[in-house]
Design an enzyme around this catalytic site. Structure first.
Site, PDB file in Angstrom:
ATOM      1  N   LYS A  51       4.483   9.644   8.397  1.00  0.00           N
ATOM      2  CA  LYS A  51       4.196   9.200   9.775  1.00  0.00           C
ATOM      3  C   LYS A  51       5.212   9.747  10.789  1.00  0.00           C
ATOM      4  O   LYS A  51       5.127  10.901  11.169  1.00  0.00           O
ATOM      5  CB  LYS A  51       4.092   7.671   9.813  1.00  0.00           C
ATOM      6  CG  LYS A  51       2.961   7.186   8.862  1.00  0.00           C
ATOM      7  CD  LYS A  51       2.531   5.783   9.085  1.00  0.00           C
ATOM      8  CE  LYS A  51       1.638   5.255   7.983  1.00  0.00           C
ATOM      9  NZ  LYS A  51       0.236   5.163   8.281  1.00  0.00           N
TER      10      LYS A  51
ATOM     11  N   ASP B  38       9.463   2.619  -0.169  1.00  0.00           N
ATOM     12  CA  ASP B  38       8.425   3.347   0.556  1.00  0.00           C
ATOM     13  C   ASP B  38       8.611   3.058   2.045  1.00  0.00           C
ATOM     14  O   ASP B  38       8.204   2.010   2.552  1.00  0.00           O
ATOM     15  CB  ASP B  38       7.040   2.919   0.069  1.00  0.00           C
ATOM     16  CG  ASP B  38       5.933   3.686   0.776  1.00  0.00           C
ATOM     17  OD1 ASP B  38       6.238   4.436   1.724  1.00  0.00           O
ATOM     18  OD2 ASP B  38       4.759   3.525   0.383  1.00  0.00           O
TER      19      ASP B  38
ATOM     20  N   TYR C  78       0.864  -1.189   0.000  1.00  0.00           N
ATOM     21  CA  TYR C  78       0.000   0.000   0.000  1.00  0.00           C
ATOM     22  C   TYR C  78       0.892   1.228   0.000  1.00  0.00           C
ATOM     23  O   TYR C  78       1.816   1.338   0.803  1.00  0.00           O
ATOM     24  CB  TYR C  78      -0.902   0.008   1.246  1.00  0.00           C
ATOM     25  CG  TYR C  78      -1.801   1.219   1.308  1.00  0.00           C
ATOM     26  CD1 TYR C  78      -2.859   1.362   0.410  1.00  0.00           C
ATOM     27  CD2 TYR C  78      -1.588   2.228   2.248  1.00  0.00           C
ATOM     28  CE1 TYR C  78      -3.689   2.481   0.463  1.00  0.00           C
ATOM     29  CE2 TYR C  78      -2.408   3.345   2.299  1.00  0.00           C
ATOM     30  CZ  TYR C  78      -3.453   3.459   1.406  1.00  0.00           C
ATOM     31  OH  TYR C  78      -4.266   4.570   1.458  1.00  0.00           O
TER      32      TYR C  78
HETATM   33  C1  LIG Z   1       3.774   2.281   3.297  1.00  0.00           C
HETATM   34  C2  LIG Z   1       2.794   3.396   3.162  1.00  0.00           C
HETATM   35  N1  LIG Z   1       2.943   4.284   2.163  1.00  0.00           N
HETATM   36  C3  LIG Z   1       2.102   5.325   2.021  1.00  0.00           C
HETATM   37  C4  LIG Z   1       1.056   5.514   2.886  1.00  0.00           C
HETATM   38  C5  LIG Z   1       0.134   6.682   2.727  1.00  0.00           C
HETATM   39  O1  LIG Z   1       0.357   7.604   3.734  1.00  0.00           O
HETATM   40  P1  LIG Z   1      -0.798   8.661   4.166  1.00  0.00           P
HETATM   41  O2  LIG Z   1      -1.889   7.856   4.818  1.00  0.00           O
HETATM   42  O3  LIG Z   1      -0.103   9.598   5.084  1.00  0.00           O
HETATM   43  O4  LIG Z   1      -1.257   9.313   2.918  1.00  0.00           O
HETATM   44  C6  LIG Z   1       0.860   4.629   3.935  1.00  0.00           C
HETATM   45  C7  LIG Z   1      -0.270   4.792   4.880  1.00  0.00           C
HETATM   46  O5  LIG Z   1      -0.556   4.001   5.726  1.00  0.00           O
HETATM   47  C8  LIG Z   1       1.757   3.540   4.084  1.00  0.00           C
HETATM   48  O6  LIG Z   1       1.604   2.642   5.070  1.00  0.00           O
END
Ligand SMILES: Cc1ncc(COP(=O)(O)O)c(C=O)c1O
Length: 423
Positions: A262, A234, A139
């Site tokens: 985060k 990521d 994700y």
């Molecule tokens: C690995 C990863 N990338 C991107 C995101 C997206 O981040 P945001 O919810 O701050 O848009 C998340 C969200 O949980 C994530 O876990």
């Protein structure tokens, strides 16, 4: 009727499923929260929970850490957003680069979603190629290119492929299973030189933490390098979670680009995309890849990030990770006594459990676990005063505010909750 039920009834009239983000919704009604401190969160009916959702990852110091709240209040008294650069951005960028040597240059944005969206656009702009390889169940936020076999809420609601994403765009997202280097080689070969980048959660956090097999990440690095494919790690979850240098440091893998979110905002909205200077120099106004944001790099989030990293530098991760390992081990003991098939996966301060006797190596393994059984346990845990993400396909987080007594309380709660699942 409880106060949460009442709010849920009102909220559903105003917001789809009564929530601002899908995974927060669950039946019969989500608990509406009023306040949180340290490892604890209280709902509007006054019930107290030990929290392992921890807002899905940013709160590594626990809820409302006094040092961060103080710094944020001081920052706020000087203005919440300038629409111009500030010294704080430079300080945070210097801190990030000191821990992530791959981050020669970076841009601050507001969410992880924005960070991966811009990293992907940049990869395409830099290489002139169209396709992006992503892992099944990975994700990377809720934007079009990434809502193809996505994890997290998308997986929870069995709609990893969102309606409204144009087929013309989705066809440029190529899927491979996690932990399968040969599938990656085949995918890149099959795309005939048109792969701009592979985007990868180094630890698959949105399926539950699924760990990389030994050598997998290094092999991914080799395959992408040899084929002229950019590697985007990521690290929105793993950054500052697995250690100050994230998964890059832990697994010795240097990406071309990477994303943070985060924790780097210390509990306030932020995202970062960063990487090689020759690539990042293509961002507007230096180059032709456009990115912008009114609230990007605002002094409040940036200050919270700086102060959080300072505390992490002082405290280190040893006792957090040791306590988390105790919880994972205790959970294995409790599950063994319950005579149920199970897997407990985790690393650092991340964990999840699955009702299955098969090891979880990728998304396909995870989705075969007993998710209804998991939800039964989730509800029983709520009654016991333990708040976890309401989904099999999420990660639980400990924070530095969790104490040994929280761990003991939680294990006893799991023990009782599991009687309900078995019965
Ligand atoms: C690995 C990863 N990338 C991107 C995101 C997206 O981040 P945001 O919810 O701050 O848009 C998340 C969200 O949980 C994530 O876990």
């Amino acid at each position: 009727m409880t106060a949460s039920e009442d709010l849920y009834k009102r909220a559903r009239e105003l917001m789809p499923a009564g929530v601002s983000s899908p995974v927060r919704a669950f039946e019969p009604y989500p608990r509406f929260m009023r306040s949180a401190k340290g490892s604890r969160i209280w709902d509007v009916d006054g019930k107290e929970y030990v929290d392992y959702c921890m807002a899905y990852g940013p709160l590594i110091l626990g809820h409302a850490p006094p040092a961060i709240s103080r710094a944020v209040k001081a920052a706020l008294s000087n203005g919440s957003v300038f629409g111009a650069p500030s010294e704080q951005e430079v300080l945070l960028a210097e801190k990030v680069r000191s821990h992530y040597p791959a981050g020669e240059m970076m841009r601050f944005v507001n969410t992880g979603t924005e960070a991966t969206m811009h990293a992907i656009r940049l990869a395409r702009g830099f290489t002139g190629k169209r396709k992006i390889v992503k892992v099944e169940g990975g994700y990377h936020g809720a934007h079009d290119a990434m809502l193809v076999k996505a994890g997290s809420g998308a997986l929870t609601y069995s709609m990893p492929n969102s309606l409204g994403v144009l087929e013309d765009l989705a066809k440029h997202t190529v899927l491979v299973p996690y932990n399968d280097p040969q599938a990656l080689r085949d995918a890149i070969k099959g795309a005939e030189g048109d792969v701009a980048a592979m985007i990868l959660e180094p630890v698959l956090g949105n399926v539950g933490p699924v760990l990389p097999k030994e050598g997998y990440l290094n092999e991914v690095r080799e395959i992408t390098r040899d084929s002229g494919t950019l590697l985007i790690l990521d690290e929105v979850i793993t950054g500052f979670r697995l250690g100050l240098g994230g998964a890059q440091e832990m697994f010795h893998v240097k990406p071309d680009l990477f994303t943070l979110g985060k924790i780097v905002g210390g509990g306030y909205p932020i995202g970062v995309f960063a990487g090689r200077k020759d690539i990042m120099s293509n961002i507007s106004p230096l180059g032709g890849v456009y990115q912008a944001g009114t609230f990007s790099g605002n002094p409040v989030s940036v200050t919270a990030g700086i102060e959080t990293i300072k505390i992490l530098e002082q405290k280190g991760y040893t006792s957090l990770n040791r306590r988390s390992e105790r919880l994972r081990k205790g959970l294995r003991d409790v599950l063994s006594r319950a005579s149920l098939p199970y897997q407990v996966s985790g690393i650092g301060s991340m964990f999840q459990m699955f009702f299955t006797d098969r090891p979880i190596v990728n998304w396909n393994d995870a989705r075969k676990a007993d998710a209804p059984g998991f939800m039964k346990m989730f509800r029983a845990l709520l009654d016991e005063g333990v708040y976890t993400p309401p989904s099999q396909f999420e990660t639980n987080f400990l924070s530095m505010a969790h104490r040994d007594s929280d761990v003991e309380f939680t294990l006893a709660a799991y023990e009782r909750a599991l009687r309900g699942v078995r019965g």
